[in-house]
Write a protein that holds these residues in place. Sequence first.
Motif, PDB file in Angstrom:
ATOM      1  N   ARG A  39      38.450  58.868 -32.843  1.00 30.34           N
ATOM      2  CA  ARG A  39      38.133  58.132 -31.279  1.00 30.34           C
ATOM      3  C   ARG A  39      38.426  56.884 -31.503  1.00 30.34           C
ATOM      4  O   ARG A  39      39.063  56.411 -30.413  1.00 30.34           O
ATOM      5  CB  ARG A  39      36.535  58.368 -31.317  1.00 30.34           C
ATOM      6  CG  ARG A  39      35.898  57.784 -29.852  1.00 30.34           C
ATOM      7  CD  ARG A  39      34.768  57.906 -29.793  1.00 30.34           C
ATOM      8  NE  ARG A  39      34.188  57.948 -28.508  1.00 30.34           N
ATOM      9  CZ  ARG A  39      32.830  57.325 -28.095  1.00 30.34           C
ATOM     10  NH1 ARG A  39      31.935  57.322 -29.131  1.00 30.34           N
ATOM     11  NH2 ARG A  39      32.348  57.306 -26.977  1.00 30.34           N
ATOM     12  N   ALA A  40      38.324  56.037 -32.540  1.00 28.70           N
ATOM     13  CA  ALA A  40      38.551  54.643 -32.428  1.00 28.70           C
ATOM     14  C   ALA A  40      40.203  54.294 -32.690  1.00 28.70           C
ATOM     15  O   ALA A  40      40.702  53.219 -32.814  1.00 28.70           O
ATOM     16  CB  ALA A  40      38.011  53.833 -33.684  1.00 28.70           C
ATOM     17  N   GLY A  41      40.829  55.204 -33.101  1.00 27.19           N
ATOM     18  CA  GLY A  41      42.502  55.470 -33.193  1.00 27.19           C
ATOM     19  C   GLY A  41      42.742  54.752 -34.567  1.00 27.19           C
ATOM     20  O   GLY A  41      43.711  54.224 -34.805  1.00 27.19           O
ATOM     21  N   LYS A  42      41.738  54.968 -35.730  1.00 29.37           N
ATOM     22  CA  LYS A  42      41.852  54.357 -36.811  1.00 29.37           C
ATOM     23  C   LYS A  42      42.021  55.465 -38.105  1.00 29.37           C
ATOM     24  O   LYS A  42      41.733  56.715 -37.802  1.00 29.37           O
ATOM     25  CB  LYS A  42      40.632  53.535 -37.163  1.00 29.37           C
ATOM     26  CG  LYS A  42      40.655  52.444 -36.213  1.00 29.37           C
ATOM     27  CD  LYS A  42      39.175  51.549 -36.791  1.00 29.37           C
ATOM     28  CE  LYS A  42      39.078  50.115 -35.730  1.00 29.37           C
ATOM     29  NZ  LYS A  42      37.863  49.662 -36.360  1.00 29.37           N
ATOM     30  N   GLU A  99      29.003  70.846 -33.584  1.00 28.67           N
ATOM     31  CA  GLU A  99      29.403  70.976 -32.145  1.00 28.67           C
ATOM     32  C   GLU A  99      28.534  72.088 -31.460  1.00 28.67           C
ATOM     33  O   GLU A  99      29.024  72.742 -30.736  1.00 28.67           O
ATOM     34  CB  GLU A  99      31.066  71.523 -32.441  1.00 28.67           C
ATOM     35  CG  GLU A  99      31.764  70.608 -32.709  1.00 28.67           C
ATOM     36  CD  GLU A  99      33.432  70.735 -32.411  1.00 28.67           C
ATOM     37  OE1 GLU A  99      34.097  69.753 -31.810  1.00 28.67           O
ATOM     38  OE2 GLU A  99      33.799  71.911 -32.495  1.00 28.67           O
ATOM     39  N   PHE A 100      27.239  72.026 -32.001  1.00 25.96           N
ATOM     40  CA  PHE A 100      26.164  72.858 -31.290  1.00 25.96           C
ATOM     41  C   PHE A 100      26.279  72.662 -29.640  1.00 25.96           C
ATOM     42  O   PHE A 100      26.239  73.505 -29.041  1.00 25.96           O
ATOM     43  CB  PHE A 100      24.777  72.585 -31.600  1.00 25.96           C
ATOM     44  CG  PHE A 100      23.898  73.006 -30.942  1.00 25.96           C
ATOM     45  CD1 PHE A 100      23.663  74.368 -31.256  1.00 25.96           C
ATOM     46  CD2 PHE A 100      23.132  72.640 -30.070  1.00 25.96           C
ATOM     47  CE1 PHE A 100      22.439  75.271 -30.507  1.00 25.96           C
ATOM     48  CE2 PHE A 100      22.111  73.094 -29.332  1.00 25.96           C
ATOM     49  CZ  PHE A 100      22.022  74.636 -29.578  1.00 25.96           C
ATOM     50  N   ALA A 101      26.388  71.389 -29.217  1.00 32.15           N
ATOM     51  CA  ALA A 101      26.344  71.191 -27.651  1.00 32.15           C
ATOM     52  C   ALA A 101      27.501  71.762 -27.161  1.00 32.15           C
ATOM     53  O   ALA A 101      27.495  72.025 -25.873  1.00 32.15           O
ATOM     54  CB  ALA A 101      26.210  69.550 -27.536  1.00 32.15           C
ATOM     55  N   ASP A 107      31.806  73.767 -23.149  1.00 26.23           N
ATOM     56  CA  ASP A 107      32.626  72.747 -22.682  1.00 26.23           C
ATOM     57  C   ASP A 107      32.655  71.611 -23.707  1.00 26.23           C
ATOM     58  O   ASP A 107      31.797  71.589 -24.606  1.00 26.23           O
ATOM     59  CB  ASP A 107      31.834  71.971 -21.316  1.00 26.23           C
ATOM     60  CG  ASP A 107      33.003  71.158 -20.694  1.00 26.23           C
ATOM     61  OD1 ASP A 107      34.179  71.159 -21.054  1.00 26.23           O
ATOM     62  OD2 ASP A 107      32.428  70.571 -19.735  1.00 26.23           O
ATOM     63  N   ASP A 108      33.697  70.992 -23.762  1.00 21.55           N
ATOM     64  CA  ASP A 108      33.937  69.828 -24.591  1.00 21.55           C
ATOM     65  C   ASP A 108      33.317  68.613 -24.518  1.00 21.55           C
ATOM     66  O   ASP A 108      33.534  67.711 -23.786  1.00 21.55           O
ATOM     67  CB  ASP A 108      35.418  69.356 -24.932  1.00 21.55           C
ATOM     68  CG  ASP A 108      35.634  68.624 -26.111  1.00 21.55           C
ATOM     69  OD1 ASP A 108      34.741  67.993 -26.750  1.00 21.55           O
ATOM     70  OD2 ASP A 108      36.814  68.184 -26.112  1.00 21.55           O
ATOM     71  N   VAL A 109      31.975  68.619 -24.766  1.00 23.90           N
ATOM     72  CA  VAL A 109      30.834  67.425 -24.573  1.00 23.90           C
ATOM     73  C   VAL A 109      30.519  66.596 -25.885  1.00 23.90           C
ATOM     74  O   VAL A 109      29.490  66.209 -25.684  1.00 23.90           O
ATOM     75  CB  VAL A 109      29.644  68.003 -23.861  1.00 23.90           C
ATOM     76  CG1 VAL A 109      29.761  68.606 -22.426  1.00 23.90           C
ATOM     77  CG2 VAL A 109      28.865  69.019 -24.635  1.00 23.90           C
ATOM     78  N   TYR A 110      31.532  66.632 -26.495  1.00 26.09           N
ATOM     79  CA  TYR A 110      31.003  66.174 -28.009  1.00 26.09           C
ATOM     80  C   TYR A 110      30.797  64.568 -27.643  1.00 26.09           C
ATOM     81  O   TYR A 110      29.998  64.213 -28.439  1.00 26.09           O
ATOM     82  CB  TYR A 110      32.335  66.088 -28.828  1.00 26.09           C
ATOM     83  CG  TYR A 110      32.268  65.918 -30.166  1.00 26.09           C
ATOM     84  CD1 TYR A 110      31.692  66.876 -30.976  1.00 26.09           C
ATOM     85  CD2 TYR A 110      32.419  64.619 -30.637  1.00 26.09           C
ATOM     86  CE1 TYR A 110      31.557  66.529 -32.583  1.00 26.09           C
ATOM     87  CE2 TYR A 110      32.143  64.369 -32.304  1.00 26.09           C
ATOM     88  CZ  TYR A 110      31.817  65.284 -33.127  1.00 26.09           C
ATOM     89  OH  TYR A 110      31.405  64.855 -34.376  1.00 26.09           O
ATOM     90  N   TRP A 111      31.488  63.878 -26.821  1.00 26.89           N
ATOM     91  CA  TRP A 111      31.233  62.352 -26.677  1.00 26.89           C
ATOM     92  C   TRP A 111      30.491  62.167 -25.339  1.00 26.89           C
ATOM     93  O   TRP A 111      30.796  61.208 -24.765  1.00 26.89           O
ATOM     94  CB  TRP A 111      32.468  61.756 -26.662  1.00 26.89           C
ATOM     95  CG  TRP A 111      33.085  61.791 -28.264  1.00 26.89           C
ATOM     96  CD1 TRP A 111      34.003  62.166 -28.491  1.00 26.89           C
ATOM     97  CD2 TRP A 111      32.423  60.988 -29.383  1.00 26.89           C
ATOM     98  NE1 TRP A 111      34.749  62.017 -29.777  1.00 26.89           N
ATOM     99  CE2 TRP A 111      33.500  61.350 -30.584  1.00 26.89           C
ATOM    100  CE3 TRP A 111      31.316  60.578 -29.613  1.00 26.89           C
ATOM    101  CZ2 TRP A 111      33.274  61.085 -31.788  1.00 26.89           C
ATOM    102  CZ3 TRP A 111      31.137  60.098 -31.095  1.00 26.89           C
ATOM    103  CH2 TRP A 111      32.120  60.498 -32.215  1.00 26.89           C
ATOM    104  N   GLY A 240      25.305  59.744 -34.665  1.00 22.23           N
ATOM    105  CA  GLY A 240      26.449  60.270 -34.390  1.00 22.23           C
ATOM    106  C   GLY A 240      27.399  59.567 -33.253  1.00 22.23           C
ATOM    107  O   GLY A 240      28.327  60.363 -32.752  1.00 22.23           O
ATOM    108  N   GLY A 241      27.400  58.418 -33.048  1.00 22.77           N
ATOM    109  CA  GLY A 241      28.321  57.618 -32.247  1.00 22.77           C
ATOM    110  C   GLY A 241      27.909  57.615 -30.899  1.00 22.77           C
ATOM    111  O   GLY A 241      27.186  58.441 -30.317  1.00 22.77           O
ATOM    112  N   LYS A 242      28.214  56.470 -30.064  1.00 21.75           N
ATOM    113  CA  LYS A 242      27.731  56.393 -28.679  1.00 21.75           C
ATOM    114  C   LYS A 242      28.645  57.167 -27.761  1.00 21.75           C
ATOM    115  O   LYS A 242      29.781  57.358 -27.964  1.00 21.75           O
ATOM    116  CB  LYS A 242      28.121  54.871 -28.247  1.00 21.75           C
ATOM    117  CG  LYS A 242      27.132  53.878 -28.730  1.00 21.75           C
ATOM    118  CD  LYS A 242      27.287  52.554 -28.425  1.00 21.75           C
ATOM    119  CE  LYS A 242      26.263  51.561 -28.971  1.00 21.75           C
ATOM    120  NZ  LYS A 242      26.624  50.036 -28.431  1.00 21.75           N
ATOM    121  N   PRO A 243      27.876  57.922 -26.955  1.00 19.70           N
ATOM    122  CA  PRO A 243      28.725  58.687 -25.935  1.00 19.70           C
ATOM    123  C   PRO A 243      29.569  57.757 -24.971  1.00 19.70           C
ATOM    124  O   PRO A 243      29.405  56.705 -24.555  1.00 19.70           O
ATOM    125  CB  PRO A 243      27.530  59.500 -25.215  1.00 19.70           C
ATOM    126  CG  PRO A 243      26.535  58.618 -25.239  1.00 19.70           C
ATOM    127  CD  PRO A 243      26.597  57.939 -26.382  1.00 19.70           C
TER     128      PRO A 243
END
Length: 255
Positions: A39-42, A99-101, A107-111, A240-243
């Motif tokens: 997500r951060a491109g690293k 990836e339960f959500a 739907d791709d609601v991961y973030w 889990g990281g900020k949405p």
Amino acid sequence: MGHWLERNIVEPGKLPLLLALAAFVLTFVITRVITRLIRAGKGPFGNVKAGGLHIHHVVPGVVLVVIGGFGAVAGGRQGFGAALAAVVFGVGAGLVLDEFALILHLDDVYWTEQGRQSVEVVVITAAMVGLLLAGFSPFGVNDISADELQDRGAVIANVVANFFFSLVALSKGKARLAIFGAVVPFVGLVGAVRLARPGSPWARRFYPGRPRARARAELRAYHHDRRWARLSRTLQDWIGGKPDRPEPARLPGRR
């Protein structure tokens, strides 16, 4: 430590459960680290694609859960095969529940805000498996004295009572108290005797004809959420990281 591990983990046949739990938690942590780097491109990581299709890690997770589950059934509870099947199952479960959500919403609601449900389910699952792992069993352990058997029976009776109170707390919409109440004495009792949260099964069943109780429950829920919501969100963001923030609404005719 080695004697305790032998008597309470290895001898009762809980070693596969310990390995599955360790693999589950480690897989979730590693997966979250990798996805946050992507997500951060690293880092050297990237999304897996095949023919333009984004392959979510729930897909190999399902495959590993199937392999590990059937392997555990076929291999029994002892030996290297059982240990290997437990690790494979734990890894697969970690990938799936991360990836339960996505599965829940299709739907791709991961973030997104809905993606927080994955973190909650993982924490709940780890807590419940840890409870099973830490629980004392009066059977399946050889050479138990009468006093030790009595102590184990008392522990199990206490666990059963805590579990009952936790179920009541869960029906009142107090999921966190229910989880910790299954492990920590009297926590479930606290959740069981306090007012139910609005919209919970208990409130829908017992509060329609009690407007005063319903009003008190709504007021208590408001103050509770105001006090603890920020801390809860901070902890979830740390795990889990900020949405992603939703795009601001634009007025018609403006760009």
